[in-house]
Scaffold this active site. Structure first.
Site, PDB file in Angstrom:
ATOM      1  N   VAL A   1      21.717   3.927  52.943  1.00 48.84           N
ATOM      2  CA  VAL A   1      20.682   4.896  52.552  1.00 48.84           C
ATOM      3  C   VAL A   1      21.304   6.245  52.202  1.00 48.84           C
ATOM      4  O   VAL A   1      20.943   6.865  51.189  1.00 48.84           O
ATOM      5  CB  VAL A   1      19.625   5.055  53.671  1.00 48.84           C
ATOM      6  CG1 VAL A   1      18.509   5.983  53.204  1.00 48.84           C
ATOM      7  CG2 VAL A   1      19.039   3.704  54.065  1.00 48.84           C
TER       8      VAL A   1
ATOM      9  N   LYS B   1      13.234   4.852  62.413  1.00 49.49           N
ATOM     10  CA  LYS B   1      12.011   4.428  63.140  1.00 49.49           C
ATOM     11  C   LYS B   1      12.280   4.146  64.605  1.00 49.49           C
ATOM     12  O   LYS B   1      11.384   4.250  65.433  1.00 49.49           O
ATOM     13  CB  LYS B   1      11.377   3.203  62.473  1.00 49.49           C
ATOM     14  CG  LYS B   1      12.291   2.005  62.338  1.00 49.49           C
ATOM     15  CD  LYS B   1      12.926   1.969  60.987  1.00 49.49           C
ATOM     16  CE  LYS B   1      13.963   0.892  60.856  1.00 49.49           C
ATOM     17  NZ  LYS B   1      14.532   0.833  59.515  1.00 49.49           N
TER      18      LYS B   1
ATOM     19  N   VAL C   1       9.047   3.953  57.505  1.00 53.90           N
ATOM     20  CA  VAL C   1       8.148   2.790  57.467  1.00 53.90           C
ATOM     21  C   VAL C   1       7.881   2.387  56.020  1.00 53.90           C
ATOM     22  O   VAL C   1       7.470   3.221  55.210  1.00 53.90           O
ATOM     23  CB  VAL C   1       6.786   3.102  58.137  1.00 53.90           C
ATOM     24  CG1 VAL C   1       5.964   1.838  58.297  1.00 53.90           C
ATOM     25  CG2 VAL C   1       6.963   3.771  59.480  1.00 53.90           C
TER      26      VAL C   1
ATOM     27  N   GLY D   1      22.282  -5.349  51.499  1.00 53.59           N
ATOM     28  CA  GLY D   1      22.032  -4.072  52.189  1.00 53.59           C
ATOM     29  C   GLY D   1      20.652  -3.977  52.813  1.00 53.59           C
ATOM     30  O   GLY D   1      20.189  -2.885  53.155  1.00 53.59           O
TER      31      GLY D   1
ATOM     32  N   ASP E   1      12.206  -4.256  64.987  1.00 49.25           N
ATOM     33  CA  ASP E   1      12.123  -3.257  63.918  1.00 49.25           C
ATOM     34  C   ASP E   1      10.676  -3.110  63.443  1.00 49.25           C
ATOM     35  O   ASP E   1      10.180  -1.994  63.247  1.00 49.25           O
ATOM     36  CB  ASP E   1      13.034  -3.664  62.752  1.00 49.25           C
ATOM     37  CG  ASP E   1      12.942  -2.703  61.577  1.00 49.25           C
ATOM     38  OD1 ASP E   1      13.683  -1.706  61.563  1.00 49.25           O
ATOM     39  OD2 ASP E   1      12.104  -2.948  60.678  1.00 49.25           O
TER      40      ASP E   1
ATOM     41  N   LYS F   1       8.167   0.187  63.660  1.00 42.95           N
ATOM     42  CA  LYS F   1       7.388   0.722  62.538  1.00 42.95           C
ATOM     43  C   LYS F   1       5.900   0.740  62.868  1.00 42.95           C
ATOM     44  O   LYS F   1       5.172   1.679  62.505  1.00 42.95           O
ATOM     45  CB  LYS F   1       7.654  -0.098  61.277  1.00 42.95           C
ATOM     46  CG  LYS F   1       9.059   0.121  60.734  1.00 42.95           C
ATOM     47  CD  LYS F   1       9.408  -0.909  59.698  1.00 42.95           C
ATOM     48  CE  LYS F   1      10.770  -0.611  59.086  1.00 42.95           C
ATOM     49  NZ  LYS F   1      11.306  -1.748  58.332  1.00 42.95           N
TER      50      LYS F   1
ATOM     51  N   GLY G   1      16.484  -1.270  51.209  1.00 39.83           N
ATOM     52  CA  GLY G   1      17.497  -1.127  50.171  1.00 39.83           C
ATOM     53  C   GLY G   1      17.837   0.329  49.941  1.00 39.83           C
ATOM     54  O   GLY G   1      17.090   1.231  50.330  1.00 39.83           O
TER      55      GLY G   1
HETATM   56  N1  LIG Z   1      19.093   0.037  54.907  1.00 42.10           N
HETATM   57  C1  LIG Z   1      17.774   0.085  54.669  1.00 42.10           C
HETATM   58  O1  LIG Z   1      17.250  -0.609  53.770  1.00 42.10           O
HETATM   59  C2  LIG Z   1      16.889   1.002  55.464  1.00 42.10           C
HETATM   60  C3  LIG Z   1      15.527   1.054  55.145  1.00 42.10           C
HETATM   61  C4  LIG Z   1      14.689   1.945  55.844  1.00 42.10           C
HETATM   62  C5  LIG Z   1      15.237   2.742  56.851  1.00 42.10           C
HETATM   63  N2  LIG Z   1      16.578   2.634  57.148  1.00 42.10           N
HETATM   64  C6  LIG Z   1      17.102   3.507  58.209  1.00 42.10           C
HETATM   65  O2  LIG Z   1      18.031   4.413  57.636  1.00 42.10           O
HETATM   66  C7  LIG Z   1      19.022   4.752  58.589  1.00 42.10           C
HETATM   67  C8  LIG Z   1      20.409   4.487  57.986  1.00 42.10           C
HETATM   68  O3  LIG Z   1      20.510   3.120  57.690  1.00 42.10           O
HETATM   69  P1  LIG Z   1      21.688   2.554  56.763  1.00 42.10           P
HETATM   70  O4  LIG Z   1      21.266   1.179  56.374  1.00 42.10           O
HETATM   71  O5  LIG Z   1      22.038   3.525  55.688  1.00 42.10           O
HETATM   72  O6  LIG Z   1      22.894   2.472  57.829  1.00 42.10           O
HETATM   73  P2  LIG Z   1      24.456   2.253  57.507  1.00 42.10           P
HETATM   74  O7  LIG Z   1      24.650   1.673  56.169  1.00 42.10           O
HETATM   75  O8  LIG Z   1      25.012   1.544  58.681  1.00 42.10           O
HETATM   76  O9  LIG Z   1      25.046   3.750  57.465  1.00 42.10           O
HETATM   77  C9  LIG Z   1      25.146   4.546  58.598  1.00 42.10           C
HETATM   78  C10 LIG Z   1      25.937   5.783  58.236  1.00 42.10           C
HETATM   79  O10 LIG Z   1      25.918   6.659  59.354  1.00 42.10           O
HETATM   80  C11 LIG Z   1      27.240   7.015  59.700  1.00 42.10           C
HETATM   81  N3  LIG Z   1      27.293   7.166  61.149  1.00 42.10           N
HETATM   82  C12 LIG Z   1      27.005   6.241  62.095  1.00 42.10           C
HETATM   83  N4  LIG Z   1      27.107   6.774  63.321  1.00 42.10           N
HETATM   84  C13 LIG Z   1      27.456   8.072  63.144  1.00 42.10           C
HETATM   85  C14 LIG Z   1      27.702   9.157  64.021  1.00 42.10           C
HETATM   86  N5  LIG Z   1      27.614   9.007  65.339  1.00 42.10           N
HETATM   87  N6  LIG Z   1      28.023  10.359  63.471  1.00 42.10           N
HETATM   88  C15 LIG Z   1      28.106  10.512  62.162  1.00 42.10           C
HETATM   89  N7  LIG Z   1      27.877   9.530  61.258  1.00 42.10           N
HETATM   90  C16 LIG Z   1      27.558   8.326  61.751  1.00 42.10           C
HETATM   91  C17 LIG Z   1      28.135   5.906  59.213  1.00 42.10           C
HETATM   92  O11 LIG Z   1      29.420   6.446  59.003  1.00 42.10           O
HETATM   93  P3  LIG Z   1      30.628   5.558  58.358  1.00 42.10           P
HETATM   94  O12 LIG Z   1      30.231   5.387  56.916  1.00 42.10           O
HETATM   95  O13 LIG Z   1      31.829   6.398  58.517  1.00 42.10           O
HETATM   96  O14 LIG Z   1      30.649   4.279  59.125  1.00 42.10           O
HETATM   97  C18 LIG Z   1      27.410   5.523  57.918  1.00 42.10           C
HETATM   98  O15 LIG Z   1      27.819   6.345  56.861  1.00 42.10           O
HETATM   99  C19 LIG Z   1      18.710   3.929  59.845  1.00 42.10           C
HETATM  100  O16 LIG Z   1      17.955   4.708  60.729  1.00 42.10           O
HETATM  101  C20 LIG Z   1      17.868   2.789  59.296  1.00 42.10           C
HETATM  102  O17 LIG Z   1      16.987   2.259  60.260  1.00 42.10           O
HETATM  103  C21 LIG Z   1      17.404   1.794  56.477  1.00 42.10           C
END
Ligand SMILES: NC(=O)c1ccc[n+]([C@@H]2O[C@H](COP(=O)([O-])OP(=O)(O)OC[C@H]3O[C@@H](n4cnc5c(N)ncnc54)[C@H](OP(=O)(O)O)[C@@H]3O)[C@@H](O)[C@H]2O)c1
Length: 348
Positions: A39, A130, A157, A212, A226, A230, A328
């Site tokens: 994201v 969430k 959400v 993703g 999850d 939500k 995504g």
């Molecule tokens: N993916 C989806 O489709 C989606 C949809 C809706 C909501 N969300 C929400 O969006 C949020 C992010 O999801 P994501 O899918 O983007 O996760 P992700 O791909 O795992 O990315 C997490 C990012 O946060 C960084 N990170 C993790 N722990 C950290 C810390 N303690 N300090 C600083 N940086 C840290 C990681 O760093 P590194 O890159 O160095 O590892 C990475 O860049 C979550 O809350 C998720 O529930 C995701």
């Protein structure tokens, strides 16, 4: 990160912070971005692409000033920045020129620390988290209010679908009686792949991860947690009540087999993971996340892949359905960007 937090002191602190004078930079909205993953990288790209348009419309330059990640040595796409990336959270949270923190690191406690410290420092917060919201939403909103800043979380959400704004409007102008829907894009993707392509549960899971759609730790997705998180946020906006995921009767998709899919398919049904909350006659809320076999004629049967759908029934408006991409990089980044736009509107 080196953050210090004391949950128990928060209410006292809130009460001591009633005299609020919020600092605002005049022509620039400076953002501190936590997370450059699925994201976060989408948000970086979208805000960069929209920067000129935002300036033309609002007269405000939206700049991502600094980005905090966990692993600075990680190999990233070449279009992502390097010079403003750090692992030191305090350089964002203590920077008085940063107006907004966008929290996209996921997980519960570290993210909660980031959000709380940002709100205490009188920075607006935008998050997609969430998990944190399901447990802490009322307290965090109170903290934001007392500090005179905004806490926005459209992306938490149903991804790109503006369900929370719809609920806010309906709750004020009407009375919401029930809501139900498909609110987890990754499990819907898995169930759709098993149904349409006949792949196994494990193959469908692998594909969802590649695209993703799955969280880093998929346990929350496949266990239904999850969706329960939500549902908690949805209920807060629909009914003004706070329930945690522990209060939700929750089932996941981990026990759904190819045989189950085939059997229901022969009966003219599709299996979907449905989150629902219904007010009964005595004002009690019945809440659940459960797999259901729905007839092909059902409105949710055609909600496929990573799409989400939410049906809201209000006393006077009747049923309304919102539908769109629920997971995504760019769909979720689009919802985060809509929160940035909301901030720009307030400052315009
Ligand atoms: N993916 C989806 O489709 C989606 C949809 C809706 C909501 N969300 C929400 O969006 C949020 C992010 O999801 P994501 O899918 O983007 O996760 P992700 O791909 O795992 O990315 C997490 C990012 O946060 C960084 N990170 C993790 N722990 C950290 C810390 N303690 N300090 C600083 N940086 C840290 C990681 O760093 P590194 O890159 O160095 O590892 C990475 O860049 C979550 O809350 C998720 O529930 C995701």
């Amino acid at each position: 990160m080196n953050l210090i937090i004391d949950d128990h002191e928060i209410d006292n602190e809130i009460d001591n912070e009633l005299d609020v004078s919020v600092r605002r930079s005049t022509q620039t909205l400076r953002i501190g971005l936590f997370g450059l993953g699925v994201v976060g990288s989408g948000v970086w790209r979208m805000l960069l692409a929209k920067r000129g348009e935002f300036y033309d419309k609002f007269g405000i330059d939206v700049e991502i000033a600094r980005i905090c990640v966990r692993d600075i040595a990680k190999e990233r796409d070449t279009d992502l920045p390097k010079d403003i990336v750090t692992t030191d959270a305090s350089t964002l949270l203590n920077d008085e020129t940063i107006d907004v923190i966008i929290e996209l690191i996921g997980g519960r406690y570290e993210a909660l620390e980031v959000i709380e410290q940002a709100l205490r420092a009188r920075k607006h917060v935008i998050t997609a988290n969430k998990l944190v919201l399901a447990y802490e939403l009322p307290r965090l909103r109170k903290l934001a209010d007392r500090n005179g800043v905004n806490l926005f979380y459209s992306a938490s959400v149903c991804g790109s679908v503006p369900v929370l704004r719809a609920l806010d409007d309906l709750r004020i102008g009407d009375t919401i009686l029930s809501l139900q829907g498909i609110v987890n894009g990754s499990t819907n993707f898995v169930l759709t792949s098993m149904t349409n392509s006949g792949v196994t549960y494990e193959e469908a899971l692998r594909e969802a991860r590649t695209r993703g759609f799955l969280e880093a730790d998929p346990t929350f997705d496949i266990s239904g947690q999850d969706a329960a998180q939500k549902l908690s946020v949805l209920i807060y906006h629909a009914f003004g009540r706070h329930i945690t995921p522990n209060d939700v009767d929750t089932e996941g998709i981990e026990n759904i087999t190819a045989d189950d899919i085939l059997r229901e398919s022969k009966n003219g049904n599709v299996i979907k993971l449905i989150a629902s909350a219904t007010l009964d006659g005595s004002g009690e809320l019945n809440v659940s996340v459960r797999t259901k076999a729905l007839p092909l004629s059902h409105v949710f049967a055609s909600t496929s892949d990573e799409f989400n759908a939410l049906e809201i029934i209000a006393r006077h408006a009747g049923p309304q359905i919102l539908h769109g991409k629920g997971a995504g990089s760019f769909p979720t980044a689009s919802a985060v960007t809509s929160d940035v736009v909301e901030l720009l509107r307030e400052q315009y």
